[in-house]
Design a protein around this motif. Structure first.
Motif, PDB file in Angstrom:
ATOM      1  N   ALA A  12     -10.052   1.071  -2.205  1.00  0.00           N
ATOM      2  CA  ALA A  12      -9.504   2.048  -3.014  1.00  0.00           C
ATOM      3  C   ALA A  12     -10.634   2.144  -4.216  1.00  0.00           C
ATOM      4  CB  ALA A  12      -8.254   1.595  -3.619  1.00  0.00           C
ATOM      5  N   LEU A  24       0.042   4.540  -2.020  1.00  0.00           N
ATOM      6  CA  LEU A  24      -1.489   4.400  -2.423  1.00  0.00           C
ATOM      7  C   LEU A  24      -2.090   5.645  -2.004  1.00  0.00           C
ATOM      8  CD1 LEU A  24      -3.578   2.968  -4.172  1.00  0.00           C
ATOM      9  CD2 LEU A  24      -4.022   1.678  -1.732  1.00  0.00           C
ATOM     10  N   ARG A  25      -2.279   6.694  -2.755  1.00  0.00           N
ATOM     11  CA  ARG A  25      -3.108   8.011  -2.377  1.00  0.00           C
ATOM     12  C   ARG A  25      -3.946   8.515  -3.282  1.00  0.00           C
ATOM     13  NH1 ARG A  25       2.203   8.885  -3.047  1.00  0.00           N
ATOM     14  NH2 ARG A  25       2.707  10.679  -4.434  1.00  0.00           N
ATOM     15  N   PRO A  26      -4.661   9.437  -2.864  1.00  0.00           N
ATOM     16  CA  PRO A  26      -5.577  10.154  -4.043  1.00  0.00           C
ATOM     17  C   PRO A  26      -4.423  10.827  -5.030  1.00  0.00           C
ATOM     18  CG  PRO A  26      -6.406  10.436  -2.024  1.00  0.00           C
ATOM     19  CD  PRO A  26      -5.189   9.929  -1.755  1.00  0.00           C
ATOM     20  N   ASN A  44     -10.118   8.013  -4.096  1.00  0.00           N
ATOM     21  CA  ASN A  44     -10.112   7.899  -2.640  1.00  0.00           C
ATOM     22  C   ASN A  44      -9.537   6.648  -2.022  1.00  0.00           C
ATOM     23  OD1 ASN A  44     -10.804   9.095  -0.161  1.00  0.00           O
ATOM     24  ND2 ASN A  44     -12.921   7.800  -0.403  1.00  0.00           N
ATOM     25  N   VAL A  45      -9.000   6.702  -0.809  1.00  0.00           N
ATOM     26  CA  VAL A  45      -8.530   5.647  -0.096  1.00  0.00           C
ATOM     27  C   VAL A  45      -9.029   5.725   1.468  1.00  0.00           C
ATOM     28  CG1 VAL A  45      -6.330   4.555   0.676  1.00  0.00           C
ATOM     29  CG2 VAL A  45      -6.344   5.580  -1.667  1.00  0.00           C
ATOM     30  N   GLU A  46      -9.633   4.491   1.598  1.00  0.00           N
ATOM     31  CA  GLU A  46     -10.154   4.449   2.835  1.00  0.00           C
ATOM     32  C   GLU A  46      -9.294   3.142   3.384  1.00  0.00           C
ATOM     33  OE1 GLU A  46     -14.384   3.694   2.993  1.00  0.00           O
ATOM     34  OE2 GLU A  46     -14.806   5.220   1.716  1.00  0.00           O
ATOM     35  N   PRO A  47      -8.740   3.441   4.678  1.00  0.00           N
ATOM     36  CA  PRO A  47      -7.888   2.324   5.290  1.00  0.00           C
ATOM     37  C   PRO A  47      -8.818   1.566   6.029  1.00  0.00           C
ATOM     38  CG  PRO A  47      -7.764   4.400   6.134  1.00  0.00           C
ATOM     39  CD  PRO A  47      -8.369   5.037   5.126  1.00  0.00           C
ATOM     40  N   ALA A  67      -2.607   9.156  -7.254  1.00  0.00           N
ATOM     41  CA  ALA A  67      -1.831   8.414  -7.791  1.00  0.00           C
ATOM     42  C   ALA A  67      -2.280   7.375  -9.116  1.00  0.00           C
ATOM     43  CB  ALA A  67      -1.197   7.483  -6.535  1.00  0.00           C
ATOM     44  N   THR A 102       0.879  -1.083   0.094  1.00  0.00           N
ATOM     45  CA  THR A 102       0.014   0.110  -0.004  1.00  0.00           C
ATOM     46  C   THR A 102       0.909   1.400  -0.062  1.00  0.00           C
ATOM     47  OG1 THR A 102      -0.157  -0.057   2.398  1.00  0.00           O
ATOM     48  CG2 THR A 102      -1.979  -1.282   1.016  1.00  0.00           C
ATOM     49  N   THR A 124      -7.727  -2.660   2.683  1.00  0.00           N
ATOM     50  CA  THR A 124      -7.713  -1.002   2.097  1.00  0.00           C
ATOM     51  C   THR A 124      -8.739  -0.950   0.994  1.00  0.00           C
ATOM     52  OG1 THR A 124      -5.460  -0.805   2.942  1.00  0.00           O
ATOM     53  CG2 THR A 124      -6.478   0.993   1.291  1.00  0.00           C
TER      54      THR A 124
END
Length: 436
Positions: free
Chosen positions: A39, A8-10, A25-28, A12, A5, A37
């Motif tokens: 995505a 992995l961010r908005p 969007n990324v939600e852990p 990328a 991960t 995670t």
């Protein structure tokens, strides 16, 4: 899994399921015991731009974060000379101007052909329209395909068109594909039964094959089949903007009769359902008018329903001038003498001295006698039957003027059809006598 991960961010760019996506969007994971995670991704591929996908990142087999471009090497080798940078800047300005100014064209400079001046008129008229609703009705041999390619290339460069469908007769499918590729650098996929079979074999039976590419060429015959037309309508309803239809030999889509609301052909009904789903429409035909004003108005209503209504005669010629480009060879030959268009002169040659038993004369006398017998037999029949009989005789006369071989082949077909009708009539009489 933390390594997987990493990055992995908005914003990328990632690769999942063999396709590139933009991370929105990324939600852990809410529970540290479960590495899941979520995505939210948006597809970057040309054939599925913007399509949404939600994945559990750690559960994807081939998920990876693609490296970001490194801008650190810029200017390490110095700057360009002023004249080089000036040329680059002017090129950017030119592209920006031509993207907004309808009087400046780019596509003629990027076509691999020598373009005639009159072929720019449809392009000029198309760019002046908020949406392209244009009918190119130039005479045969004046380059309607070239004019259509110029419009397609220009609309793509101005980012007004993203999806294109070219519908043409089956005999012209490969010709359209080769000319668009060779002359304008536009790659089109031929949509046929083989392409449909391969799509379902590679991506599953549930795939909509129209979503696998953005530029297709399809024959008129396939658009009559709901197996192909129904998924196309679904695709267009999902992406209505930026779509363009190029209908070659557009007169085939017009109703063939002169009545106000005649029974349409299957192709006419199919095109009437399809054309409203395209944002831009481009019709091509050297014979747009079949002699019936109601049929012509029905065809124009498919092209531009805001200006034309089916069944209503076009009383204002200015409305037609706004959507149609029509030039004949004789007109262009007078206006532009340097075009080099060959002039066709019809010269009558009288043939005399033939013997009375010459085959051509004998056949013509027999055909004339045959026509007189048919006219006498059909004197009391319906007008439609008389018209059909006259059409048969006219076709035979044309074949006889063409060659003896052509007349022979056509006469054989006509004889078989007449023998079949005679057998059917005899069977009906026999059945009537048995029931009497």
């Amino acid at each position: 899994m933390a390594i997987k991960t990493a990055g992995l961010r908005p914003g990328a760019v990632v690769k999942v399921r063999s396709r590139r996506y933009l991370v929105e969007n990324v939600e852990p994971p809410t529970d540290a015991r479960w590495e899941q995670t979520l995505a939210e991704l948006s597809c970057l591929e040309d054939d599925a731009q913007g399509e949404h996908l939600s994945v559990l990142w750690e559960r994807e087999v081939d998920a990876q974060v693609l490296p970001q471009p490194d801008w650190g090497h810029l200017a390490r080798k110095g700057f360009d000379a002023p004249h080089i940078f000036s040329a680059y800047l002017h090129a950017l300005r030119w592209n920006l101007v031509t993207s907004t100014n309808p009087r400046l064209f780019q596509s003629p400079h990027r076509a691999g052909i020598q373009i005639m001046s009159y072929q720019l008129e449809p392009l000029k008229k198309a760019l002046q329209m908020p949406r392209v609703n244009l009918f190119i009705a130039d005479d045969v041999g004046l380059g309607k395909t070239i004019e259509a390619g110029l419009i397609l290339r220009e609309m793509i460069m101005r980012q007004k068109v993203k999806r294109i469908l070219i519908a043409c007769p089956a005999s012209l499918v490969t010709q359209w594909q080769s000319e668009m590729e060779a002359r304008f650098g536009l790659s089109f996929v031929i949509f046929d039964r083989d392409y449909l079979f391969n799509c379902r074999r590679e991506r599953g039976y549930a795939i909509n094959p129209w979503t696998t590419h953005s530029q297709f060429i399809v024959s008129h015959s396939l658009l009559r089949d709901e197996q192909y037309a129904s998924p196309l309508r679904d695709w267009l309803k999902q992406h209505p903007s930026g779509s363009m239809l190029v209908l070659d030999e557009a007169h085939h889509a017009a109703p063939a009769t002169s009545s106000v609301y005649a029974v349409d052909s299957q192709f006419t009904r199919g095109m009437r359902e399809l054309t409203p789903l395209f944002e831009h429409r481009l019709f091509l035909s050297a014979t747009p008018h079949n002699g019936h004003s109601n049929s012509f108005s029905a065809l124009l209503a498919m092209l531009d329903p805001q200006r034309f209504i089916r069944g209503e005669q076009i009383k204002d010629p200015r409305l037609l001038d706004q959507v149609m480009v029509r030039r004949l060879k004789d007109e262009l030959r007078e206006l532009v003498p340097d075009l080099g268009l060959p002039k066709r002169d019809v010269v009558q040659h009288d043939i005399s001295g033939l013997p009375e038993d010459a085959p051509d004369l004998a056949l013509m006398r027999l055909l004339t006698q045959y026509r007189a017998l048919r006219d006498k037999r059909l004197e009391g029949s319906r007008r439609s039957q008389q018209t059909a009989a006259n059409l048969v005789i006219t076709t035979l006369q044309k074949r006889l003027f063409s060659s003896i071989e052509a007349f022979n082949s056509t006469l054989r077909v006509h004889r078989k059809s007449m023998e079949k009708l005679a057998v059917e009539a005899e069977s009906e009489v026999t059945a009537a006598l048995l029931h009497a």
